[in-house]
Design a protein around this motif. Structure first.
Motif, mmCIF file in Angstrom:
data_model
loop_
_atom_site.group_PDB
_atom_site.id
_atom_site.type_symbol
_atom_site.label_atom_id
_atom_site.label_comp_id
_atom_site.label_asym_id
_atom_site.label_seq_id
_atom_site.Cartn_x
_atom_site.Cartn_y
_atom_site.Cartn_z
ATOM 1 N N LEU A 269 33.091 47.493 83.610
ATOM 2 C CA LEU A 269 33.973 48.614 82.959
ATOM 3 C C LEU A 269 33.356 49.127 81.747
ATOM 4 O O LEU A 269 33.262 50.410 81.588
ATOM 5 N N ASN A 270 32.824 48.348 80.758
ATOM 6 C CA ASN A 270 32.486 48.636 79.520
ATOM 7 C C ASN A 270 30.838 48.822 79.618
ATOM 8 O O ASN A 270 30.102 47.808 80.329
ATOM 9 N N ASP A 271 30.200 49.356 78.883
ATOM 10 C CA ASP A 271 28.606 49.459 78.750
ATOM 11 C C ASP A 271 28.275 48.137 78.239
ATOM 12 O O ASP A 271 28.731 47.613 77.331
ATOM 13 N N SER A 272 26.911 47.955 78.710
ATOM 14 C CA SER A 272 26.398 46.759 78.083
ATOM 15 C C SER A 272 25.098 46.952 77.936
ATOM 16 O O SER A 272 24.301 47.813 78.628
ATOM 17 N N PRO A 273 24.175 46.397 76.595
ATOM 18 C CA PRO A 273 22.925 46.815 76.530
ATOM 19 C C PRO A 273 21.984 46.428 77.705
ATOM 20 O O PRO A 273 20.803 46.862 77.527
ATOM 21 N N PHE A 274 22.490 45.325 78.261
ATOM 22 C CA PHE A 274 21.667 45.048 79.835
ATOM 23 C C PHE A 274 21.726 45.987 80.990
ATOM 24 O O PHE A 274 21.118 45.666 82.051
ATOM 25 N N GLY A 275 22.783 47.020 80.811
ATOM 26 C CA GLY A 275 22.854 47.549 81.781
ATOM 27 C C GLY A 275 24.146 47.121 82.743
ATOM 28 O O GLY A 275 24.910 46.165 82.411
ATOM 29 N N GLN A 276 24.270 47.589 83.869
ATOM 30 C CA GLN A 276 25.410 47.368 84.761
ATOM 31 C C GLN A 276 25.353 46.019 85.647
ATOM 32 O O GLN A 276 23.935 45.963 86.153
ATOM 33 N N ILE A 277 26.410 45.163 85.609
ATOM 34 C CA ILE A 277 26.180 44.210 86.780
ATOM 35 C C ILE A 277 25.982 44.528 88.092
ATOM 36 O O ILE A 277 27.052 45.403 88.366
ATOM 37 N N ASP A 278 25.249 44.376 88.684
ATOM 38 C CA ASP A 278 25.222 44.783 90.291
ATOM 39 C C ASP A 278 26.409 44.269 90.891
ATOM 40 O O ASP A 278 26.806 43.109 90.906
ATOM 41 N N PRO A 279 26.991 45.278 91.618
ATOM 42 C CA PRO A 279 28.288 44.903 92.470
ATOM 43 C C PRO A 279 28.289 43.727 93.342
ATOM 44 O O PRO A 279 29.040 43.115 93.684
ATOM 45 N N GLU A 280 27.043 43.507 93.803
ATOM 46 C CA GLU A 280 26.860 42.472 94.855
ATOM 47 C C GLU A 280 26.379 41.111 94.295
ATOM 48 O O GLU A 280 26.242 40.024 94.571
ATOM 49 N N THR A 281 26.323 41.060 93.046
ATOM 50 C CA THR A 281 26.064 40.036 92.153
ATOM 51 C C THR A 281 27.255 38.947 92.468
ATOM 52 O O THR A 281 28.502 39.078 92.367
ATOM 53 N N ASN A 282 26.763 37.542 92.952
ATOM 54 C CA ASN A 282 27.695 36.585 93.163
ATOM 55 C C ASN A 282 27.744 35.520 92.004
ATOM 56 O O ASN A 282 26.839 34.839 91.824
ATOM 57 N N LEU A 283 28.706 35.787 91.320
ATOM 58 C CA LEU A 283 28.806 34.624 90.071
ATOM 59 C C LEU A 283 29.540 33.197 90.486
ATOM 60 O O LEU A 283 29.882 32.657 89.502
ATOM 61 N N GLY A 284 29.633 33.123 91.769
ATOM 62 C CA GLY A 284 30.169 31.766 92.058
ATOM 63 C C GLY A 284 28.755 30.936 92.635
ATOM 64 O O GLY A 284 27.883 31.263 92.095
#
Length: 714
Positions: A269-284
């Motif tokens: 939702l918020n901007d990050s200096p590293f860009g957007q987290i890919d929606p397919e990223t699995n943080l599990g």
């Protein structure tokens, strides 16, 4: 803020059956069941549906002083719906998939309230309790799904104030018929379904149906996947001219890697200096996470016409669910500069549940009136046993702890560095829940102009959760009694315009003890609804407009005391407009608009805060165009869905609202001949990347789905 359901054991069933037989045979009140509700002989005259979901007695929707939405199997097939929480995406009052597409759970918000305890099938409750033990519905196995909006405890007992969702199972047909369906699509989607029904051995007093399905596919996140097997046989028998019994069963197995769609606000939702987290990223942890769920249901529906006035109906069902769930998930806060800590869910358990509902229905007539009296009694029992090895746990002495498993990079998680965690000694839970209710309802129709409705229900509910670990054992529970009321009035206009006014109540028990040392009172909901149903006799279609005000009292809030106090309120006010009808002989429109202002009290200092995940505005429209007059066999459809902005949870630290989004869907179907049909469905045509909502976490909405199918009918 992780969510799901619980399990039960088979051993308690005999005791449950014995108690249920007492309920069903003990007296006149026991005779009024949910059979009609479950059986729901759907009388479909154009777009007018007769259903028993709202009143437990077959009644035309347009003559019911409550807001109801219905989605047929034909519409589910047209829109290519393969997931239960996509059912009402083109209806009012429903937030579908607020947490994104979760391959392990179906999520709805109804009129601003979570629908976790609002799911029923064939009029009997499907238990989704304990956070992770969720009975899952298969859309291929239903004839129709009904939504009764607002409190419904008068007929269903314990229920949330937002509404009740009731799926009607496919059941035997008098005429032989069959369907074989094959699907394939992106995300490795594969599906084969078969649906066969007709008379048994050409007899006219016995009919059968067999529904089976295999589905496999990847989830929204890298490494997530699920495989499903589903089989649902049914048999209907005419015992006599006055008595019919229908046996319904289902077996389902889900296995795979669950979706872990929890993301921090930073990078989504918020901007990050590293860009957007890919929606397919699995943080599990896809090589460690595991889902294995098996569920079995078997029951019957009995209808007996006693005489010209009285009818007896009974529904009963036993269900068993076995779950193994292991799932690594991220915390909601980022560890600078771009890492996040993770915990683990580890549940292993099972539940057994038994439901029975009985009804007596009396229909009497005079020259000027038609009266329908309903008297009923129902019993529910749930027995759940499970082992909890979660990172976040409550110990026997009441203390809690959270143990991080590890930390990963948000933008490039290293799964190879993972070491299976030791979460310590497990906690054992033994949950028992019982509910008994008796109810009475009267519908009076006067001069074919007025409909009056009044009803009352008494419920006794008790529940206990005995849990133990290495520090000792403890128990929580509640024992409540509740009276629920309903009333309504409707004027049936000669021009098809019928205004109505209704009042209804609900209750939801709460486990635990307040700061005064007394057990918590049930959450009590009430709704005042006014509306108009428009169904002109010369038009094949309807429009419903409803204005509602739902309040839930006894909401738990945080105070200076060490435990929460019941001093809060949750309130939802809004307007719903919904219509289905033919604009021409070949063009059908389904349209809906919802305005919802849902607010609740969080603490002494946070009052009247906006409920997260619930937008002020939602709108949708779907057009079906039968082009057979110019291009024989071709039908096309297109839809648009607007989801307004939502707010995050108060106190989450997320300092902006989730922006609105607009999504587009389409389909094309071609009848190759009388037996073969080819179809293509595309959802989220533009592959819009969007955040579906935020509470303490943020969730990505479903990506583009493309599915092609071939159907053979005989």
């Amino acid at each position: 803020m992780l969510r799901k359901t619980m399990p039960f054991s088979v051993a308690p069933l005999p005791a449950a059956v014995r108690r249920s037989l007492v309920v069903s045979l003990g007296g006149m009140l026991c005779a009024a069941p949910m059979a009609a509700l479950a059986q729901e002989d759907t009388i479909n005259t154009g777009t007018t549906v007769v259903t028993a979901t709202a009143l437990k007695v077959d009644t035309p929707e347009v003559e019911t002083p409550r807001a109801i939405s219905t989605v047929s199997a034909e519409e589910l097939e047209t829109r290519g719906v393969n997931k239960y929480d996509e059912t009402f995406q083109y209806r009012s009052g429903v937030v579908s998939q607020p947490y994104g597409e979760d391959n392990n759970t179906d999520w709805f918000f109804l009129r601003g309230f979570s629908a976790e305890s609002a799911t029923y099938q064939d009029g009997l409750r499907l238990f989704r309790t304990g956070g992770y033990f969720w009975w899952m519905n298969e859309t291929f196995g239903v004839e129709r799904v009904d939504l009764l909006k607002g409190p419904a405890s008068i007929l269903y007992g314990e229920a949330p104030p937002g509404g009740v969702i009731n799926a009607i199972s496919k059941r035997p047909t008098s005429e032989p018929q069959g369907t074989l369906e094959i699907e394939a699509g992106n995300q490795q989607h594969r599906q084969v379904g078969i649906d066969v029904s007709g008379p048994v051995a050409e007899r006219d007093d016995m009919r059968y149906r067999m529904v089976g399905l295999y589905r496999d596919g990847e989830g929204e996140l890298n490494g997530s996947e699920k495989e499903r097997y589903y089989f649902a046989p049914s048999l209907e028998m005419d015992v006599s001219d006055d008595t019919t019994v229908t046996f319904l069963a289902s077996v389902q197995k889900d296995e795979g890697v669950p979706t872990t769609g929890f993301f921090p606000a930073l990078g989504t939702l918020n901007d990050s200096p590293f860009g957007q987290i890919d929606p397919e990223t699995n943080l599990g942890q896809p090589d460690y996470d595991r889902l294995d769920q098996r569920q079995v249901g078997i029951g019957y529906e009995l209808e007996h016409q006693i005489n010209d006035t009285w009818e007896f109906q009974q529904n009963a069902r036993y269900t068993h669910l076995d779950l193994e769930l292991r799932n690594v998930y991220p915390n909601s806060f980022v560890t600078p500069p771009r890492s996040i800590s993770r915990g683990v869910i580890d549940r292993d358990g099972e539940y057994d549940a038994f439901n029975i509902d009985n009804r007596l229905i009396a229909r009497t007539y005079t020259d000027n009136t038609e009266n329908t009296l309903l008297v009923g009694a129902g019993y529910q029992e749930l027995n759940l046993n499970y082992t909890n090895r979660d990172s976040f746990r409550t110990l026997g002495d009441g203390s809690t702890f959270f143990a991080n498993v590890d930390t990963v990079d948000l933008y490039n998680p290293d799964y190879a560095a993972f070491t299976a965690p030791d979460t310590g000694d497990p906690t054992q839970h033994d949950v028992d829940r019982r509910q008994f209710g008796i109810y009475v309802q009267d519908q009076l129709r006067v001069a074919d102009k007025w409909v009056f409705l009044a009803g009352a229900r008494y419920d006794s509910v008790d529940s206990s959760d005995d849990f133990s670990d290495v520090t000792g054992s403890s128990s929580q529970g509640y024992d409540d009694e509740q009276l629920s009321l309903t009333a309504g009035a409707m004027y049936l206009g000669d021009n098809g315009i019928s205004p109505y006014l209704s009042y209804s109540e609900s209750f939801t028990p709460v486990a635990g003890i307040g700061p005064n040392g007394a057990s918590y009172e049930p959450l009590e909901g009430s709704q005042l609804e006014a509306g108009v149903k428009i169904a002109p006799f010369n038009v094949d279609g309807y429009v419903t407009v409803a204005v509602f005000d739902v309040e839930e009292d006894n909401t738990l809030i945080s105070t200076s005391a060490p435990v929460q106090e019941q001093a809060g309120e949750r309130r939802s006010q809004g307007v719903e407009i919904e219509g289905v009808g033919y604009l021409t002989d070949d063009l059908q429109l389904t349209a809906a608009y919802t305005y919802t202002d849902a607010r609740y009290d969080i603490s002494d200092s946070q009052q009247d805060e906006r409920v997260p995940l619930v937008p002020f505005h939602m709108a949708s429209a779907w057009l079906d165009y039968d082009m057979s007059s110019s291009l024989p066999g071709l039908s096309v459809g297109a839809g648009v869905r607007y989801i307004g902005e939502t707010s995050p949870s108060p106190g989450s630290g997320i300092n902006r609202d989730v922006p609105s989004t607009t999504l587009y869907d389409a389909m094309a179907s071609y009848d190759i001949n009388d037996s073969w049909t080819a179809q293509v469905n595309v959802n989220n045509i533009t592959d819009e990347e969007y955040v579906s909502g935020c509470d303490f976490y943020c969730y990505y909405g479903a990506s583009r789905s493309v599915i092609g199918s071939v159907k053979y009918r005989w």
